[in-house]
Design a protein around this motif. Structure first.
Motif, short mmCIF file in Angstrom:
data_model
loop_
_atom_site.label_atom_id
_atom_site.label_comp_id
_atom_site.label_asym_id
_atom_site.label_seq_id
_atom_site.Cartn_x
_atom_site.Cartn_y
_atom_site.Cartn_z
N THR A 1 54.81 42.70 35.10
CA THR A 1 54.04 41.51 35.48
C THR A 1 53.75 41.41 36.97
O THR A 1 52.91 40.60 37.37
CB THR A 1 54.79 40.24 35.04
OG1 THR A 1 56.10 40.23 35.63
CG2 THR A 1 54.91 40.17 33.53
N PRO B 1 47.00 46.83 38.54
CA PRO B 1 46.37 45.55 38.17
C PRO B 1 45.98 45.45 36.70
O PRO B 1 46.20 44.41 36.06
CB PRO B 1 45.15 45.49 39.09
CG PRO B 1 45.55 46.28 40.29
CD PRO B 1 46.42 47.38 39.78
N ALA B 2 45.41 46.52 36.14
CA ALA B 2 45.00 46.47 34.73
C ALA B 2 46.22 46.28 33.82
O ALA B 2 46.17 45.51 32.85
CB ALA B 2 44.25 47.74 34.36
N ARG C 1 49.10 44.92 34.71
CA ARG C 1 49.62 43.56 34.94
C ARG C 1 48.84 42.54 34.15
O ARG C 1 49.42 41.61 33.58
CB ARG C 1 49.57 43.22 36.43
CG ARG C 1 50.51 44.02 37.30
CD ARG C 1 50.84 43.27 38.59
NE ARG C 1 49.64 42.90 39.33
CZ ARG C 1 49.07 43.64 40.27
NH1 ARG C 1 49.60 44.83 40.57
NH2 ARG C 1 48.01 43.23 40.94
N ARG C 2 47.52 42.69 34.11
CA ARG C 2 46.70 41.72 33.37
C ARG C 2 47.04 41.74 31.88
O ARG C 2 47.21 40.70 31.25
CB ARG C 2 45.22 42.01 33.59
CG ARG C 2 44.71 41.59 34.96
CD ARG C 2 43.19 41.58 35.00
NE ARG C 2 42.63 42.92 34.80
CZ ARG C 2 42.39 43.78 35.78
NH1 ARG C 2 42.68 43.45 37.04
NH2 ARG C 2 41.87 44.96 35.52
N GLY D 1 50.68 40.55 31.38
CA GLY D 1 50.76 39.10 31.60
C GLY D 1 50.22 38.32 30.42
O GLY D 1 50.80 37.31 30.00
N ALA D 2 49.11 38.80 29.84
CA ALA D 2 48.51 38.12 28.70
C ALA D 2 49.40 38.24 27.46
O ALA D 2 49.63 37.25 26.74
CB ALA D 2 47.13 38.69 28.41
N SER E 1 52.59 36.18 27.97
CA SER E 1 52.43 34.80 28.42
C SER E 1 53.13 33.76 27.54
O SER E 1 53.72 32.81 28.08
CB SER E 1 50.94 34.46 28.59
OG SER E 1 50.24 34.59 27.36
#
Length: 360
Positions: free
Chosen positions: A258, A263-264, A266-267, A270-271, A274
């Motif tokens: 996270t 970045p990809a 993490r996104r 994270g989703a 969540s």
């Protein structure tokens, strides 16, 4: 000076959410007939509670400034945390007296552990880690030895039984929880999501687990009446060390996914995480609601009172994730977390953080 509260770390909240899910499984998943399945379910008993204690230590570190510990207002902050601790103790005792869930309740022990932690909150990072790790090598064995001592258990029955359970003989003894919290506190001081720190505590956790957990298989099981008290004590300490090591690996993984991955990644992480992260951001609300639910699910099967059910297990997990995700998305902080914050005065007076860098 600037007011500089430490930001939340999603990876810590995600790990705390996983610990809550593990508790749900331990509390209401039916007993498995197959030995392999029973052993798998047993994993959900000890490890989530220690993972929860680890994240509690991280949380205390964040509340007190993380890598930039507060300087002014430490007395105010300690009083706020003391009020929180007393409220948690009262809430835990109230739930035990009124709802009588068929599980051990952590809230009152959690509050007692907070009170014990008050004078330790601002230890330097490495001091907290050294004390926590050193105590963790001893205190689980001590707690186990007490339970095998007829004299001490007799004293418990004739004395302040609740205090004995809080500190030594209960399912969540404070003498074990506080060392684990100190480890989390020390790592929060070093930098919970620092890319230089995360691989170190991941490696330390993996090595500890790899050494200690196989060792426990060579030692007597808890149910082995032929083993000595010393053997049981060594086994308990090795198991706690190994499980805390696994907890560090879990935290390192969730923090990496996270906060430190590309970045990809993490996104996506994270989703996906969540709903679990949202659970971990409001642990008091989710834990308390789950006690209410399982208390209402008690029933008699045969001649025994039970609340075990796969439907309830799945419902708790899915329902908690949905509730927490929706609440956080539209209303923010969890409802009981808001009340606890207001009752302790946290929203009115905030200490000032230092800006000269971390304490190592």
């Amino acid at each position: 000076m600037r007011d500089l509260p430490a930001p939340r770390v999603d990876g810590i909240d995600a790990a705390r959410g996983l610990a809550l899910i593990g508790m749900f499984i331990a509390h209401v998943a039916p007993v498995a007939a197959a030995p392999e399945a029973a052993e798998l379910l047993a994993i959900a008993d000890e490890r989530p509670r220690l993972l929860f204690a680890l994240t509690a230590g991280f949380g205390l570190g964040f509340l007190t400034g993380a890598v930039r510990p507060v300087v002014e207002g430490r007395g105010v902050l300690r009083r706020q945390l003391a009020v929180r601790a007393v409220i948690l103790i009262a809430l835990g005792l109230l739930i035990a007296a009124t709802l009588r869930p068929l599980v051990f309740i952590i809230l009152d022990v959690y509050g007692v552990a907070f009170l014990v932690m008050l004078p330790l909150l601002f230890l330097p990072a490495r001091t907290a880690l050294a004390i926590g790790a050193g105590l963790l090598a001893v205190t689980p064995g001590l707690a186990t030895a007490v339970q095998y001592s007829a004299d001490l258990m007799s004293a418990r029955e004739g004395g302040p039984r609740l205090v004995y359970d809080w500190m030594l003989t209960g399912a969540y003894p404070v003498i074990v929880w506080v060392p684990v919290m100190l480890i989390g506190l020390g790592l929060a001081r070093l930098g919970a999501a620092d890319p230089r720190v995360v691989p170190r505590y991941a490696l330390a956790g993996a090595v500890t687990a790899a050494v200690m957990l196989p060792l426990t298989r060579l030692l007597p099981a808890e149910a082995d009446a032929t083993a000595s008290t010393a053997e049981h004590a060594v086994s308990a300490s090795a198991l706690a060390l190994g499980n805390v090591g696994l907890g560090l690996v879990v935290i390192a993984a969730t923090v990496t996914l996270t906060a430190l991955a590309r970045p990809a990644v993490r996104r996506v992480a994270g989703a996906v995480l969540s709903p679990v992260t949202a659970m971990g951001a409001m642990p008091l609300t989710i834990y308390t609601l789950h006690l209410v639910v399982i208390s209402g699910a008690k029933r008699v099967e045969g001649r025994f009172l039970t609340d075990d059910s796969w439907a309830l297990t799945i419902g708790l997990i899915v329902g908690s994730m949905a509730f927490a995700w929706l609440w956080q998305r539209f209303l923010g902080r969890g409802p009981l977390e808001r009340l606890l914050r207001a009752a302790s005065g946290r929203g009115r007076v905030r200490p000032t953080a230092r800006v000269d860098g971390p304490t190592r």
